[in-house]
Design a protein around this motif. Structure first.
Motif, PDB file in Angstrom:
ATOM      1  N   TYR A  37       0.841  -1.202   0.000  1.00  0.00           N
ATOM      2  CA  TYR A  37       0.000   0.000   0.000  1.00  0.00           C
ATOM      3  C   TYR A  37       0.877   1.253   0.000  1.00  0.00           C
ATOM      4  CZ  TYR A  37      -3.760   3.185   1.353  1.00  0.00           C
ATOM      5  OH  TYR A  37      -4.657   4.215   1.383  1.00  0.00           O
ATOM      6  N   LEU A  38       1.928   1.239   0.810  1.00  0.00           N
ATOM      7  CA  LEU A  38       2.856   2.374   0.850  1.00  0.00           C
ATOM      8  C   LEU A  38       3.636   2.490  -0.461  1.00  0.00           C
ATOM      9  CD1 LEU A  38       4.132   1.994   4.520  1.00  0.00           C
ATOM     10  CD2 LEU A  38       2.868   3.961   3.600  1.00  0.00           C
ATOM     11  N   ALA A  39       3.988   1.355  -1.047  1.00  0.00           N
ATOM     12  CA  ALA A  39       4.732   1.384  -2.320  1.00  0.00           C
ATOM     13  C   ALA A  39       3.916   2.100  -3.391  1.00  0.00           C
ATOM     14  CB  ALA A  39       5.072  -0.046  -2.762  1.00  0.00           C
ATOM     15  N   GLU A  40       2.603   1.837  -3.392  1.00  0.00           N
ATOM     16  CA  GLU A  40       1.727   2.510  -4.359  1.00  0.00           C
ATOM     17  C   GLU A  40       1.720   4.010  -4.147  1.00  0.00           C
ATOM     18  OE1 GLU A  40      -2.341   1.093  -4.830  1.00  0.00           O
ATOM     19  OE2 GLU A  40      -1.571  -0.961  -4.710  1.00  0.00           O
ATOM     20  N   ALA A  41       1.944   4.420  -2.901  1.00  0.00           N
ATOM     21  CA  ALA A  41       1.975   5.850  -2.583  1.00  0.00           C
ATOM     22  C   ALA A  41       3.383   6.432  -2.742  1.00  0.00           C
ATOM     23  CB  ALA A  41       1.463   6.062  -1.160  1.00  0.00           C
ATOM     24  N   GLY A  42       4.293   5.647  -3.297  1.00  0.00           N
ATOM     25  CA  GLY A  42       5.633   6.168  -3.591  1.00  0.00           C
ATOM     26  C   GLY A  42       6.652   5.973  -2.486  1.00  0.00           C
ATOM     27  N   ILE A  43       6.351   5.085  -1.518  1.00  0.00           N
ATOM     28  CA  ILE A  43       7.301   4.791  -0.437  1.00  0.00           C
ATOM     29  C   ILE A  43       7.903   3.413  -0.690  1.00  0.00           C
ATOM     30  CG2 ILE A  43       7.630   4.539   2.054  1.00  0.00           C
ATOM     31  CD1 ILE A  43       6.409   7.156   1.702  1.00  0.00           C
ATOM     32  N   PRO A  44       9.150   3.339  -1.128  1.00  0.00           N
ATOM     33  CA  PRO A  44       9.760   2.038  -1.385  1.00  0.00           C
ATOM     34  C   PRO A  44      10.089   1.323  -0.080  1.00  0.00           C
ATOM     35  CG  PRO A  44      11.382   3.794  -1.710  1.00  0.00           C
ATOM     36  CD  PRO A  44      10.076   4.465  -1.378  1.00  0.00           C
ATOM     37  N   SER A  45       9.985  -0.016  -0.089  1.00  0.00           N
ATOM     38  CA  SER A  45      10.337  -0.785   1.106  1.00  0.00           C
ATOM     39  C   SER A  45      11.086  -2.048   0.714  1.00  0.00           C
ATOM     40  CB  SER A  45       9.087  -1.156   1.905  1.00  0.00           C
ATOM     41  OG  SER A  45       8.456  -2.282   1.335  1.00  0.00           O
ATOM     42  N   HIS A  46      11.497  -2.789   1.734  1.00  0.00           N
ATOM     43  CA  HIS A  46      12.213  -4.039   1.494  1.00  0.00           C
ATOM     44  C   HIS A  46      11.290  -5.179   1.058  1.00  0.00           C
ATOM     45  CE1 HIS A  46      11.726  -5.773   5.858  1.00  0.00           C
ATOM     46  NE2 HIS A  46      10.629  -5.213   5.430  1.00  0.00           N
ATOM     47  N   PHE A  47       9.986  -4.973   1.160  1.00  0.00           N
ATOM     48  CA  PHE A  47       9.006  -6.042   0.913  1.00  0.00           C
ATOM     49  C   PHE A  47       9.040  -6.527  -0.539  1.00  0.00           C
ATOM     50  CE2 PHE A  47       4.740  -7.420  -0.339  1.00  0.00           C
ATOM     51  CZ  PHE A  47       4.460  -8.371   0.620  1.00  0.00           C
ATOM     52  N   GLU A  95       1.346  10.520   6.660  1.00  0.00           N
ATOM     53  CA  GLU A  95       0.285  11.111   5.828  1.00  0.00           C
ATOM     54  C   GLU A  95      -0.543  10.036   5.141  1.00  0.00           C
ATOM     55  OE1 GLU A  95      -0.547  14.432   5.110  1.00  0.00           O
ATOM     56  OE2 GLU A  95       0.625  14.686   6.950  1.00  0.00           O
ATOM     57  N   VAL A  96       0.099   8.952   4.734  1.00  0.00           N
ATOM     58  CA  VAL A  96      -0.591   7.869   4.016  1.00  0.00           C
ATOM     59  C   VAL A  96      -1.338   6.968   5.003  1.00  0.00           C
ATOM     60  CG1 VAL A  96      -0.247   5.850   2.524  1.00  0.00           C
ATOM     61  CG2 VAL A  96       1.064   7.948   2.102  1.00  0.00           C
ATOM     62  N   LEU A  97      -0.710   6.666   6.133  1.00  0.00           N
ATOM     63  CA  LEU A  97      -1.305   5.681   7.048  1.00  0.00           C
ATOM     64  C   LEU A  97      -2.413   6.255   7.932  1.00  0.00           C
ATOM     65  CD1 LEU A  97       1.674   3.420   8.194  1.00  0.00           C
ATOM     66  CD2 LEU A  97       0.057   3.096   6.308  1.00  0.00           C
ATOM     67  N   GLN A  98      -2.332   7.538   8.271  1.00  0.00           N
ATOM     68  CA  GLN A  98      -3.383   8.119   9.129  1.00  0.00           C
ATOM     69  C   GLN A  98      -4.780   7.923   8.534  1.00  0.00           C
ATOM     70  OE1 GLN A  98      -2.001  12.156  10.130  1.00  0.00           O
ATOM     71  NE2 GLN A  98      -2.554  11.658  12.225  1.00  0.00           N
ATOM     72  N   PRO A  99      -5.015   8.336   7.272  1.00  0.00           N
ATOM     73  CA  PRO A  99      -6.353   8.101   6.697  1.00  0.00           C
ATOM     74  C   PRO A  99      -6.671   6.627   6.492  1.00  0.00           C
ATOM     75  CG  PRO A  99      -4.904   9.169   5.083  1.00  0.00           C
ATOM     76  CD  PRO A  99      -4.173   9.164   6.388  1.00  0.00           C
ATOM     77  N   PHE A 100      -5.661   5.814   6.203  1.00  0.00           N
ATOM     78  CA  PHE A 100      -5.880   4.364   6.034  1.00  0.00           C
ATOM     79  C   PHE A 100      -6.502   3.783   7.306  1.00  0.00           C
ATOM     80  CE2 PHE A 100      -4.627  -0.034   6.646  1.00  0.00           C
ATOM     81  CZ  PHE A 100      -4.832  -0.629   5.410  1.00  0.00           C
ATOM     82  N   PHE A 101      -5.924   4.130   8.459  1.00  0.00           N
ATOM     83  CA  PHE A 101      -6.445   3.575   9.707  1.00  0.00           C
ATOM     84  C   PHE A 101      -7.733   4.264  10.144  1.00  0.00           C
ATOM     85  CE2 PHE A 101      -2.061   1.945   9.954  1.00  0.00           C
ATOM     86  CZ  PHE A 101      -2.369   0.611  10.149  1.00  0.00           C
ATOM     87  N   GLN A 102      -7.835   5.544   9.854  1.00  0.00           N
ATOM     88  CA  GLN A 102      -9.060   6.269  10.223  1.00  0.00           C
ATOM     89  C   GLN A 102     -10.283   5.617   9.582  1.00  0.00           C
ATOM     90  OE1 GLN A 102      -8.905  10.488   9.597  1.00  0.00           O
ATOM     91  NE2 GLN A 102     -10.764  10.821  10.775  1.00  0.00           N
ATOM     92  N   LYS A 103     -10.139   5.233   8.303  1.00  0.00           N
ATOM     93  CA  LYS A 103     -11.240   4.553   7.597  1.00  0.00           C
ATOM     94  C   LYS A 103     -11.608   3.249   8.275  1.00  0.00           C
ATOM     95  CE  LYS A 103     -10.104   6.222   2.994  1.00  0.00           C
ATOM     96  NZ  LYS A 103      -8.755   6.014   2.454  1.00  0.00           N
ATOM     97  N   ARG A 104     -10.695   2.698   9.034  1.00  0.00           N
ATOM     98  CA  ARG A 104     -10.934   1.419   9.716  1.00  0.00           C
ATOM     99  C   ARG A 104     -11.236   1.625  11.208  1.00  0.00           C
ATOM    100  NH1 ARG A 104      -8.236   1.260   5.267  1.00  0.00           N
ATOM    101  NH2 ARG A 104      -8.325  -0.580   3.918  1.00  0.00           N
TER     102      ARG A 104
END
Ligand code: TMP
Length: 235
Positions: free
Chosen positions: A61-71, A161-170
């Motif tokens: 989900y973060l990768a789609e928002a432009g945050i690269p990770s080790h995953f 910025e990406v995760l706050q709304p993600f969790f708020q929706k949940r």
């Protein structure tokens, strides 16, 4: 099929295994739980499965928002395939509300809104108890260069910025969280995990703690709460 090689490293909550590829490792999530620099130890049944599944949802989900990770990919219930990075020994904490160590350290009111969000750096060193450090300490210890530090700060705030709304929706408030980054091909990428072990979530309706604070503070219903977070994130 990805064959599991030798154990490379064992931490408090995860094991890292080699694979047939030099630049890829397997991250295995354990049920072991520790708190207060491992002075308190226990088991949270199925925690490894929950944390693997949540992290395996959040990293893409973060990768789609432009945050690269080790995953790279989730392999099974407890394992994910990741890029092999060199972990930068700086834990980056982002706080949207005051709780935990900052309340003890600065005497802030529990739950105080922190806006703009606060970034703190901790030195990832168990023998020292992961102390809070300043940017000057990081420079002195040569843990990261000033430009790398800026990059850690930038990525951490963007993740917030990406995760706050993600969790708020949940129905969950993202109160604070801890990130670890690694170096990969000269690039800084997000590593480790993002889970109820490394974040604090408060239920928006009830204010209930939905994270490892249930273990740290003996609040009960630990396993049930991890399952509830899994359901809200992946269900
Ligand atoms: P703190 O309030 O105890 O400093 O914790 C801040 C955030 O970091 C919280 O979301 C929990 C997380 N955290 C870890 O992931 N690992 C740790 O070892 C500690 C102390 C905190």
């Amino acid at each position: 099929m990805m064959t599991k090689g030798n154990l490379l490293y064992e931490g408090k909550a995860k094991k890292i295994f080699l694979t047939e590829k030099d630049d890829e490792v397997i991250q295995y999530f354990k049920d072991d739980a520790t708190a207060f620099n491992a002075q308190k130890r226990g088991t949270i049944l199925e925690k490894g499965v929950v944390n693997n599944k949540i992290s395996s949802t959040l990293f893409p989900y973060l990768a789609e928002a432009g945050i690269p990770s080790h995953f790279i990919q989730q392999l099974n219930d407890r394992e994910m395939l990741t890029r092999r990075v060199k972990i930068i020994p700086v834990e980056v904490v982002v706080r949207n509300r005051a709780t935990g160590s900052i309340v003890k350290r600065l005497g802030l009111e529990e739950g105080l809104i922190i806006d703009p969000p606060l970034i703190e750096f901790f030195y990832k060193d168990d023998s020292l108890g992961d102390p809070l450090i300043t940017e000057d300490h990081i420079r002195l210890l040569k843990l990261a260069t000033p430009s790398q530090l800026e990059e850690l700060r930038r990525q951490a705030l963007k993740i917030n910025e990406v995760l706050q709304p993600f969790f708020q929706k949940r129905g969950m408030m993202l109160v604070d969280f801890k990130l670890e980054f690694g170096l990969w091909n000269g690039q800084i990428i997000l590593a480790d995990e993002i889970s109820p072990d490394t974040c604090r979530f408060w239920d928006i309706q009830t204010g209930e703690r939905m994270d490892k604070d249930r273990f740290r503070k003996d609040l009960g219903r630990i396993e049930e709460t991890y399952q509830e977070v899994l359901k809200r994130v992946c269900g």
